[in-house]
Scaffold this active site. Sequence first.
Site, PDB file in Angstrom:
ATOM      1  N   GLU A  39       0.806  -1.233   0.000  1.00 27.42           N
ATOM      2  CA  GLU A  39       0.000   0.000   0.000  1.00 27.42           C
ATOM      3  C   GLU A  39       0.838   1.281   0.000  1.00 27.42           C
ATOM      4  OE1 GLU A  39      -2.333   1.240   3.248  1.00 27.42           O
ATOM      5  OE2 GLU A  39      -0.614   1.365   4.587  1.00 27.42           O
ATOM      6  N   ASN A  40       2.147   1.169   0.318  1.00 28.56           N
ATOM      7  CA  ASN A  40       3.019   2.355   0.314  1.00 28.56           C
ATOM      8  C   ASN A  40       4.152   2.227  -0.706  1.00 28.56           C
ATOM      9  OD1 ASN A  40       2.514   1.737   3.641  1.00 28.56           O
ATOM     10  ND2 ASN A  40       1.763   3.660   2.815  1.00 28.56           N
ATOM     11  N   HIS A  68      -4.357   3.061   1.999  1.00 29.39           N
ATOM     12  CA  HIS A  68      -3.741   3.877   0.936  1.00 29.39           C
ATOM     13  C   HIS A  68      -4.056   3.360  -0.473  1.00 29.39           C
ATOM     14  CE1 HIS A  68      -1.443   6.767   3.292  1.00 29.39           C
ATOM     15  NE2 HIS A  68      -1.158   5.785   4.136  1.00 29.39           N
ATOM     16  N   HIS A 150      -5.396  -5.334   7.863  1.00 24.57           N
ATOM     17  CA  HIS A 150      -4.685  -4.056   7.836  1.00 24.57           C
ATOM     18  C   HIS A 150      -5.400  -3.100   8.787  1.00 24.57           C
ATOM     19  CE1 HIS A 150      -1.937  -1.320   5.771  1.00 24.57           C
ATOM     20  NE2 HIS A 150      -2.872  -0.406   5.931  1.00 24.57           N
ATOM     21  N   HIS A 175      -0.086  -2.298   8.646  1.00 27.01           N
ATOM     22  CA  HIS A 175      -0.491  -0.876   8.720  1.00 27.01           C
ATOM     23  C   HIS A 175       0.333  -0.042   9.696  1.00 27.01           C
ATOM     24  CE1 HIS A 175      -2.875   2.805   8.706  1.00 27.01           C
ATOM     25  NE2 HIS A 175      -3.034   2.708  10.002  1.00 27.01           N
ATOM     26  N   HIS A 177       3.423  -0.369  10.613  1.00 27.22           N
ATOM     27  CA  HIS A 177       4.835  -0.351  10.206  1.00 27.22           C
ATOM     28  C   HIS A 177       5.774  -0.665  11.382  1.00 27.22           C
ATOM     29  CE1 HIS A 177       4.229   2.223   6.304  1.00 27.22           C
ATOM     30  NE2 HIS A 177       3.173   1.483   6.565  1.00 27.22           N
TER      31      HIS A 177
HETATM   32 FE   LIG Z   1      -2.156   1.573   6.116  1.00 27.22          FE
HETATM   33 FE   LIG Z   2       1.324   1.265   5.442  1.00 28.75          FE
END
Ligand SMILES: [Fe+2]
Ligand SMILES: [Fe+2]
Length: 266
Positions: A39-40, A68, A150, A175, A177
Amino acid sequence: MNILMVGDIVGAPGRKALAEVVGRMRSAGEADLVVANAENAAGGKGLTGPLASELLKAGANALTLGDHTWDQKEIAAYLDTDVPVIRPANFAPGCPGRGLATVRVGATGVTVINLVGRVFMDATDCPFRVVNALLNDAAGLGRIILVDMHAEATAEKVVMGRYLDGRVTAVVGTHTHVQTSDETILPGGTAYITDLGMTGGKNSAIGRDLESVTAMLLTGMPTKFRVSNKDVTLEGVLIEANEQTGKATAIRRVREPAGIAETEQE
Ligand SMILES: [Fe+2]
Ligand SMILES: [Fe+2]
């Protein structure tokens, strides 16, 4: 089957780390299947079709997303194509893409499900009811089932793990991290961890350059967050699963330096 599940890939350093570490683990016979949260992956914000293809070529079998998902507009059309790249299943019905994909590893079907939490996050449908409905509609599900939950709140992820214990091979959180140390095999045979961590520059503010995030927190001013390329590391878990029963037999945390020089790319 040895399954590597990888925490949120942040920007170009994260993508490089995935390619490096997955390449090494696959050559060593340590990973038969790789699922990564992407997602990143596009400069910290969402994912694009070309970057998804890059990650799939680099060794990921399937990619999951999260809050995201829609950061890059072009991803909507890509998610409607027949690719093992999925967005949370409990997004509104009718939005692009799918929340479940089944891939094959040898003779074994592996189903990957992506969910997003509701605590301290944007409104979505109930992840518990949605995953329950997906699992009850058993046709086409693989023997191995992996769930990426997530979510922000640890309790929501803990409860999802227990809710699905014995019905799926693994429930892993993403999510935040930040990798948690609670990896375990639950009583029903489901591998569980509250958060896989992240893949990218670890010497940072969860993947973003420390200087820019510190400036925002000190001044309250909007700031462009740069992607960090310092101490590039892959984080996640390795799960050992029985292909006959679909149960997990072992889980261990992975925090593997990519061994690559600092880059300037995002
Ligand atoms: Fe996220
Ligand atoms: Fe993330």
